[in-house]
Scaffold this motif. Structure first.
Motif, PDB file in Angstrom:
ATOM      1  N   LEU A  31       0.842  -1.205   0.000  1.00  0.00           N
ATOM      2  CA  LEU A  31       0.000   0.000   0.000  1.00  0.00           C
ATOM      3  C   LEU A  31       0.874   1.250   0.000  1.00  0.00           C
ATOM      4  N   GLU A  32       1.855   1.271   0.883  1.00  0.00           N
ATOM      5  CA  GLU A  32       2.760   2.429   0.966  1.00  0.00           C
ATOM      6  C   GLU A  32       3.560   2.598  -0.321  1.00  0.00           C
ATOM      7  N   ASN A  33       4.015   1.480  -0.900  1.00  0.00           N
ATOM      8  CA  ASN A  33       4.750   1.541  -2.167  1.00  0.00           C
ATOM      9  C   ASN A  33       3.890   2.162  -3.267  1.00  0.00           C
ATOM     10  N   GLY A  34       2.637   1.720  -3.345  1.00  0.00           N
ATOM     11  CA  GLY A  34       1.736   2.223  -4.372  1.00  0.00           C
ATOM     12  C   GLY A  34       1.434   3.702  -4.200  1.00  0.00           C
ATOM     13  N   LYS A  35       1.225   4.124  -2.951  1.00  0.00           N
ATOM     14  CA  LYS A  35       0.946   5.540  -2.691  1.00  0.00           C
ATOM     15  C   LYS A  35       2.150   6.401  -3.066  1.00  0.00           C
ATOM     16  N   ARG A  36       3.335   5.921  -2.741  1.00  0.00           N
ATOM     17  CA  ARG A  36       4.551   6.657  -3.083  1.00  0.00           C
ATOM     18  C   ARG A  36       4.731   6.716  -4.602  1.00  0.00           C
ATOM     19  N   PHE A  37       4.548   5.586  -5.259  1.00  0.00           N
ATOM     20  CA  PHE A  37       4.759   5.517  -6.706  1.00  0.00           C
ATOM     21  C   PHE A  37       3.782   6.417  -7.450  1.00  0.00           C
ATOM     22  N   PHE A  38       2.507   6.388  -7.058  1.00  0.00           N
ATOM     23  CA  PHE A  38       1.469   7.153  -7.744  1.00  0.00           C
ATOM     24  C   PHE A  38       1.249   8.544  -7.122  1.00  0.00           C
ATOM     25  N   ASN A  39       2.101   8.909  -6.180  1.00  0.00           N
ATOM     26  CA  ASN A  39       2.033  10.247  -5.569  1.00  0.00           C
ATOM     27  C   ASN A  39       0.641  10.518  -4.989  1.00  0.00           C
ATOM     28  N   ILE A  40       0.172   9.595  -4.194  1.00  0.00           N
ATOM     29  CA  ILE A  40      -1.127   9.726  -3.524  1.00  0.00           C
ATOM     30  C   ILE A  40      -0.868  10.026  -2.054  1.00  0.00           C
ATOM     31  N   LYS A  41      -1.236  11.210  -1.638  1.00  0.00           N
ATOM     32  CA  LYS A  41      -0.975  11.636  -0.266  1.00  0.00           C
ATOM     33  C   LYS A  41      -2.243  11.753   0.566  1.00  0.00           C
ATOM     34  N   GLU A  42      -3.376  11.884  -0.109  1.00  0.00           N
ATOM     35  CA  GLU A  42      -4.591  12.239   0.611  1.00  0.00           C
ATOM     36  C   GLU A  42      -5.328  11.057   1.196  1.00  0.00           C
ATOM     37  N   ALA A  43      -4.876   9.836   0.922  1.00  0.00           N
ATOM     38  CA  ALA A  43      -5.602   8.654   1.440  1.00  0.00           C
ATOM     39  C   ALA A  43      -4.824   8.012   2.567  1.00  0.00           C
TER      40      ALA A  43
END
Length: 257
Positions: free
Chosen positions: A245-257
């Motif tokens: 989950l953390e890898n995906g958020k970092r890769f796709f630049n998702i900060k708000e979730a």
């Protein structure tokens, strides 16, 4: 479990009858985020619309190698326009597919792949790469764009190629295929792969994990991919889910979730 299905095609006709119901059920099934990539202009528009409808859904826009037969230069500007939408986080699904004999000519696939890598570079967006039976050509083209970072989705290449991609700064993503009996090569790659380079996905509605193979896939099955990775890595399934989950958020630049 906290899960990110980093590749699912809810634009697919397989979800025509119950798309809203299926997506609405995901937060209650532990799926916190979903990334829906496009395969042509129409599905890319649908992916953007779904991302606007559901807070936990994000989109990628692109033209898949199997769908590039009618490619024209104007498509690139349409993709650029779509990519300007707030919840578009990547260019994809793009790449090469030499498996199907009736696919567009390899030379056209390669040209469209390069154009979209150039688009991603100009927009500073990552790419989602589809590579089927085209490993060396795909890697060769990727090497031409060292500034572009990306993920090989449903990774099916060798351990040697995985090591090359990691050196280039890329991610590898895995589907329910790793639960199949013939998954030995992928499991060998996962065993070696640093945990911070792994993402998980369903590729819904395709590639449903065991023991549900044969059914329509959806993001509710992505936990089975996390569990398979956890077994290889000798960790708890919840830990594998959280790290991916953390890898995906970092890769796709998702900060708000």
């Amino acid at each position: 479990m906290h899960l990110f299905d980093t590749h699912a095609h809810y634009d697919s006709g397989a979800f025509q009858a119950d798309r809203t119901e299926v997506l609405s059920s995901m937060p209650g099934r532990g799926v916190e985020l979903i990334l829906n990539p496009g395969c042509d202009l129409e599905s890319s528009r649908t992916a953007v619309a779904l991302a606007e409808q559901f807070p936990f859904v994000y989109a990628a826009v692109g033209v898949h190698p199997s769908d590039c037969g009618d490619w024209e230069d104007g498509a690139l500007e349409k993709l650029r326009e779509l990519a300007g939408t707030a919840k578009v986080r990547a260019i994809g699904e793009i790449g090469l597919d030499y498996y199907w004999k009736d696919n567009p000519p390899r030379s056209l696939q390669q040209e469209v792949f390069r154009r979209q890598l150039e688009l991603a570079q100009s927009l500073d967006l990552p790419v989602i790469v589809h590579d089927r039976e085209a490993h060396q050509d795909c890697l060769s083209i990727v090497r031409e764009y060292p500034q572009v970072r990306g993920v090989y989705h449903c990774y099916s290449g060798s351990l040697e190629d995985a090591k090359t991609l990691v050196k280039l700064g890329w991610m590898l993503s895995f589907t329910g295929v790793i639960t199949y009996k013939n998954a030995r090569k992928a499991l060998e790659v996962i065993e070696w792969l640093p945990m911070d380079r792994i993402m998980i996905e369903t590729d819904s509605p395709y590639l449903t994990p065991e023991p549900f193979r044969g059914r329509r896939n959806d993001s509710g099955y992505v936990h089975l991919v996390a569990e398979a990775i956890a077994r290889v890595k000798g960790m708890e399934a919840g830990q594998a889910a959280q790290l991916t989950l953390e890898n995906g958020k970092r890769f796709f630049n998702i900060k708000e979730a």
